[in-house]
Motif scaffolding. Structure first.
Motif, PDB file in Angstrom:
ATOM      1  N   THR A 275       0.788  -1.203   0.096  1.00 12.22           N
ATOM      2  CA  THR A 275       0.012   0.092   0.215  1.00 12.22           C
ATOM      3  C   THR A 275       0.829   1.334   0.079  1.00 12.22           C
ATOM      4  N   ILE A 276       2.115   1.029  -0.361  1.00 12.06           N
ATOM      5  CA  ILE A 276       3.126   2.201  -0.087  1.00 12.06           C
ATOM      6  C   ILE A 276       2.849   2.997  -1.799  1.00 12.06           C
ATOM      7  N   GLY A 277       3.022   2.140  -2.557  1.00 13.65           N
ATOM      8  CA  GLY A 277       2.960   2.703  -3.886  1.00 13.65           C
ATOM      9  C   GLY A 277       1.673   1.923  -4.628  1.00 13.65           C
TER      10      GLY A 277
ATOM     11  N   LEU B 177      11.033  -7.655  -1.460  1.00 10.07           N
ATOM     12  CA  LEU B 177      11.412  -7.074   0.008  1.00 10.07           C
ATOM     13  C   LEU B 177      10.516  -6.050   0.516  1.00 10.07           C
ATOM     14  N   LEU B 178      10.053  -5.541   1.530  1.00  9.29           N
ATOM     15  CA  LEU B 178       9.794  -4.359   1.831  1.00  9.29           C
ATOM     16  C   LEU B 178      10.824  -4.083   2.642  1.00  9.29           C
ATOM     17  N   LEU B 179      10.964  -2.679   2.601  1.00 13.09           N
ATOM     18  CA  LEU B 179      12.237  -1.827   3.245  1.00 13.09           C
ATOM     19  C   LEU B 179      11.728  -1.091   4.440  1.00 13.09           C
TER      20      LEU B 179
ATOM     21  N   GLY C 213       9.395   1.502   1.193  1.00 15.10           N
ATOM     22  CA  GLY C 213       9.427   1.089  -0.041  1.00 15.10           C
ATOM     23  C   GLY C 213       9.619  -0.511  -0.288  1.00 15.10           C
ATOM     24  N   ALA C 214       9.742  -0.882  -1.528  1.00 16.21           N
ATOM     25  CA  ALA C 214       9.880  -2.312  -1.883  1.00 16.21           C
ATOM     26  C   ALA C 214      10.956  -2.337  -2.902  1.00 16.21           C
ATOM     27  N   VAL C 215      11.677  -3.475  -2.925  1.00 16.90           N
ATOM     28  CA  VAL C 215      12.635  -3.760  -4.126  1.00 16.90           C
ATOM     29  C   VAL C 215      12.175  -5.164  -4.760  1.00 16.90           C
ATOM     30  N   ARG C 216      12.721  -5.542  -5.988  1.00 14.72           N
ATOM     31  CA  ARG C 216      12.464  -6.917  -6.384  1.00 14.72           C
ATOM     32  C   ARG C 216      13.683  -7.212  -6.765  1.00 14.72           C
ATOM     33  N   VAL C 217      14.187  -8.620  -6.219  1.00  8.44           N
ATOM     34  CA  VAL C 217      15.419  -9.146  -6.569  1.00  8.44           C
ATOM     35  C   VAL C 217      15.746  -9.380  -8.112  1.00  8.44           C
TER      36      VAL C 217
ATOM     37  N   GLY D 273       7.976   3.224  -3.527  1.00  7.13           N
ATOM     38  CA  GLY D 273       8.422   4.071  -2.488  1.00  7.13           C
ATOM     39  C   GLY D 273       9.573   4.894  -2.613  1.00  7.13           C
ATOM     40  N   TYR D 274      10.267   5.189  -1.590  1.00  8.84           N
ATOM     41  CA  TYR D 274      11.261   6.190  -1.395  1.00  8.84           C
ATOM     42  C   TYR D 274      12.413   5.405  -2.108  1.00  8.84           C
ATOM     43  N   GLU D 275      13.315   6.304  -2.432  1.00  9.82           N
ATOM     44  CA  GLU D 275      14.668   5.755  -2.878  1.00  9.82           C
ATOM     45  C   GLU D 275      15.437   4.888  -1.886  1.00  9.82           C
TER      46      GLU D 275
END
Length: 264
Positions: free
Chosen positions: A140-142, A219-221, A231-235, A250-252
């Motif tokens: 729900t962040i982005g 992964l949620l950051l 934010g979140a990143v995808r491996v 999300g944020y950088e």
């Protein structure tokens, strides 16, 4: 080395060494911590209309919530609170992404689970119910969708059993919810610190040896002492314990952010 008369800049090998030291410090910082359990809310599912007036979408959501509570991958927002928030805003399924983001902010839950009861076929005379339930995990962040899964199940009255057809439907929904939760949580709890962000935007993560991260994992950051989700990143790739990921929403990302696996 003297820097008199000119600007003194760190050499590349010094920057690399600093990154390695930072990675070690991050690993130590999180080594003794329990893995963070992200907060998630389960919202009513959209009703197929096959069995009208029986709140099948709400019953499906209740079943998914119960299975998630049993599996314990996330900290769950109380279903009563979720229903009150939706009622206060006059919201009913299907929920738009913007509404899920607003509800996520109000309930402090960066993960939302909702979906659709695609079919609910009931034969009251024979005491048989068949259901197909689709579920979606959304950050729900982005507002990005992280996973879409399906549960299919059937149930019937047992010989000699006196049970209302609603109980039979709830059994079928419970089995479908079990399938959904197993699909959503088919990974071990894993956390890893962000080491640095490369000029091309890739995020370098100091991944654990076991259980290993895989390409495609999300992964949620979390950042700061309070651990707010940012934010979140995808491996993208994994080499031993060095993980490269791309920002998803999300944020950088920043060095020191804490990544927690939420979708595979």
């Amino acid at each position: 080395m003297s820097c008199e008369g000119r600007q003194c800049r760190p050499r590349p090998w010094l920057r690399a060494a600093a990154a390695v030291v930072l990675a070690g410090l991050c690993a130590l910082a999180w080594a003794d911590d329990d893995v963070r359990r992200p907060r998630a809310a389960v919202y009513d599912f959209t009703d197929s209309g096959d069995w009208p007036g029986r709140l099948v979408g709400r019953r499906a959501a209740d079943a998914v919530h119960a299975e998630l509570a049993e599996a314990a991958p996330w900290e769950l927002v109380d279903r009563g609170l979720v229903l009150r928030l939706c009622e206060s805003e006059g919201l009913q399924p299907p929920f738009g992404v913007g509404y899920l983001q607003m509800l996520g902010e109000r309930s402090r839950s960066p993960l939302a689970v909702t979906g659709l009861v695609r079919t609910c076929t009931v034969n009251e005379r024979r005491g048989v119910a068949q259901v197909t339930v689709l579920a979606e995990l959304i950050e729900t962040i982005g507002g990005s969708s992280l996973a879409s899964v399906r549960g299919v199940a059937s149930a019937r009255r047992k010989p000699g059993e006196v049970a209302a057809i609603g109980q039979v439907v709830d059994r079928a929904l419970g089995e479908a919810a079990g399938d959904i939760v197993r699909s959503l949580t088919r990974f071990d709890p894993t956390q890893a610190p962000v080491v640095t962000v490369l000029p091309d935007g890739r995020v370098v993560i100091d991944g654990p040896e076991e259980p290993a991260l895989r390409p495609g994992d999300v992964l949620l950051l979390y950042r700061g002492e309070n651990g707010s989700a940012v934010g979140a990143v995808r491996v993208e790739s994994v080499s031993l314990t060095v993980v490269h990921a791309r920002p998803l929403t999300g944020y950088e990302p920043q060095a020191g952010d804490r990544g927690v696996l939420v979708a595979r």
